[in-house]
Design an enzyme around this catalytic site. Structure first.
Site, short mmCIF file in Angstrom:
data_model
loop_
_atom_site.label_atom_id
_atom_site.label_comp_id
_atom_site.label_asym_id
_atom_site.label_seq_id
_atom_site.Cartn_x
_atom_site.Cartn_y
_atom_site.Cartn_z
N ASP A 14 0.81 -1.22 0.00
CA ASP A 14 0.00 0.00 0.00
C ASP A 14 0.84 1.27 0.00
OD1 ASP A 14 -2.37 -1.30 -0.18
OD2 ASP A 14 -2.92 -1.09 1.93
N ASP A 123 -5.72 2.95 13.61
CA ASP A 123 -4.45 3.65 13.41
C ASP A 123 -4.62 4.99 12.70
OD1 ASP A 123 -2.85 1.81 14.74
OD2 ASP A 123 -2.71 0.52 12.97
N SER A 174 -2.24 -9.83 7.92
CA SER A 174 -1.77 -8.46 7.98
C SER A 174 -1.05 -8.30 9.31
CB SER A 174 -2.97 -7.51 7.88
OG SER A 174 -2.69 -6.32 8.57
N1 ARG Z 1 -6.12 -3.75 16.61
C1 ARG Z 1 -4.84 -3.29 17.06
C2 ARG Z 1 -4.92 -1.81 17.32
O1 ARG Z 1 -5.83 -1.17 16.92
C3 ARG Z 1 -3.74 -3.67 16.11
C4 ARG Z 1 -3.73 -2.94 14.83
C5 ARG Z 1 -2.67 -3.41 13.91
N2 ARG Z 1 -2.42 -2.39 12.92
C6 ARG Z 1 -2.18 -2.61 11.67
N3 ARG Z 1 -2.00 -1.57 10.90
N4 ARG Z 1 -2.15 -3.82 11.14
O2 ARG Z 1 -4.06 -1.27 17.96
#
Ligand code: ARG
Length: 402
Positions: A14, A123, A174
């Site tokens: 990405d 995120d 992922s």
């Molecule tokens: N669910 C977790 C969080 O919100 C992990 C997120 C993992 N992030 C990612 N970009 N794959 O903190």
């Protein structure tokens, strides 16, 4: 001369496509910035790739030290764990990454900051809330949220522009990593009924492959911060790295969390966080010895609030700073040593000691040396029960009912 945009770059599909897309769509020069918070990546390769794909410049920022000392350890002192399960390994890195992106943007005179988060996760919230708090006037772009391409279309786009497609994009998962943990999502994990297959894990051994002998470790804390393992003083980064390796070898640190995301959905998250699990357990054990009952119970409430703030992207809020000040004060006497046993996926506290221990042998013992005056108890119970006795006589007709 074109305007510049700072792109938070991971080396994945990405963000690689984003380098090209930002150039095509806005005509901007892209400066790729990769931040090392302990993700096990080859940053030389990542840097090279960014330039090959079309970035005018690629920067790698070493941030492990700040990550551990300024973000992870404050969270450890608070015992911040989201929904009682998730030690926040991803969430804690985001405000730091945002801060570094802002600094880089200022240095480079960039007009915008771009990141590769999709529109479904937490995120994007954490990064954008933090950027807005630190640099209210900079533009924020989220290409992967804006371009509306499916996974396949993204791959086709990459092929069209000769962007190498990482082998990892053929991986069913992922991933996101920091020193405080590894998050694994997608693929078969999306059915919450499926047990995570072994290939989802890479930091932790399955209990049937772990040593048949337990490992005993001693962790020294000073003011709530771990400073030594087995009497070996280490800085935070190496201590956490060491525990990830050691506890992971004993299968400690696997978490299967059905998580409530800020954006309203439930998601199934697998984490590996060996050091976090060990340190959180050890730290709490030492607190049970050095904090009063009232401090412990108040602090548990603060822990939940603190964890929510971190999870929800409010690191740079006033309330987070207020709570941090309280937590800091609470740690003045959280100094001592905790002994733990790592065995077949379990971590248990088996001993604790502290120069500031509130555990008093003379008061606790049933053997000789007992200094607790048991005759005090009768009067105490009388007064303690007085309001209950008074109320029950006036207000409960049938005192045999529960
Ligand atoms: N669910 C977790 C969080 O919100 C992990 C997120 C993992 N992030 C990612 N970009 N794959 O903190």
């Amino acid at each position: 001369m074109s305007d510049k945009v700072i792109l938070a770059y991971s080396g994945g599909l990405d963000t690689s496509v984003a380098i090209r897309w930002l150039r095509e769509k806005y005509g901007w020069d892209v400066i790729a910035v990769a931040v090392d918070v302990g993700n096990e990546a080859d940053f030389t390769l990542i840097k090279q790739k960014a330039v090959n794909v079309g970035a005018i410049k690629a920067i790698v920022l070493e941030a492990k030290d700040s990550f551990i000392n300024d973000y992870v350890f404050p969270a450890l002192k608070a015992n911040a764990v989201y929904e009682g399960e998730y030690p926040l390994g991803t969430a804690l890195g985001r405000p730091l990454i945002a801060k570094l992106l802002v600094e880089e943007a200022k240095k480079e005179g960039a007009v915008a900051i771009a990141h590769g988060c999709t529109g479904k996760g937490n995120d994007q919230v954490r990064i954008e809330v933090a950027i807005n708090a630190l640099a209210p006037n900079i533009k924020i772009l989220a290409p992967a949220r804006e371009w509306g391409m499916t996974r396949q279309q993204t791959i086709d786009y990459a092929k069209r522009y000769g962007i190498p497609i990482p082998i990892t994009s053929s991986s069913p998962y992922s991933l996101d990593e920091s020193l405080w943990g590894r998050a694994i999502e997608c693929g078969v994990l999306e059915d919450p009924w499926n047990e995570p297959p072994d290939d989802a894990y890479s930091w932790t051994k399955s209990p049937d492959e772990t040593p048949d002998e337990p490992a005993y470790i001693e962790i020294d804390f000073e003011g709530g911060i771990p400073v030594a393992v087995n009497q070996q003083r280490q800085d935070g980064v190496s201590l956490v790295g060491y525990l990830n390796e050691l506890a992971g070898r004993h299968g400690v640190g696997r978490i299967d969390h059905l998580e409530s995301r800020l954006v309203g959905i439930k998601s199934r998250e697998i984490y590996e966080a060996p050091a976090a699990i060990v340190l959180l357990q050890a730290h709490q054990a030492l607190e049970t010895m050095t904090l009063s009952r009232d401090q412990l119970s108040f602090k548990r409430r603060v822990a939940e609030e603190y964890a929510n703030l971190i999870y929800n992207g409010y690191w740079f809020s006033g309330l987070r700073q207020d709570l941090a000040a309280y937590v800091e004060s609470s740690q003045r006497f959280v100094t001592g040593t905790v002994r733990l046993k790592l065995f077949k996926g379990n971590c248990s506290v088996v001993g604790r000691k502290s120069p500031f221990s509130l555990y008093n042998y003379g008061l606790a013992t049933y053997d000789k040396g007992d200094r607790f005056d048991q005759s005090d108890a009768a009067g105490f119970i009388h007064l303690w029960g007085l309001p209950v006795k008074t109320q029950s006589q006036v207000q409960w007709a049938d005192r045999t009912k529960p």
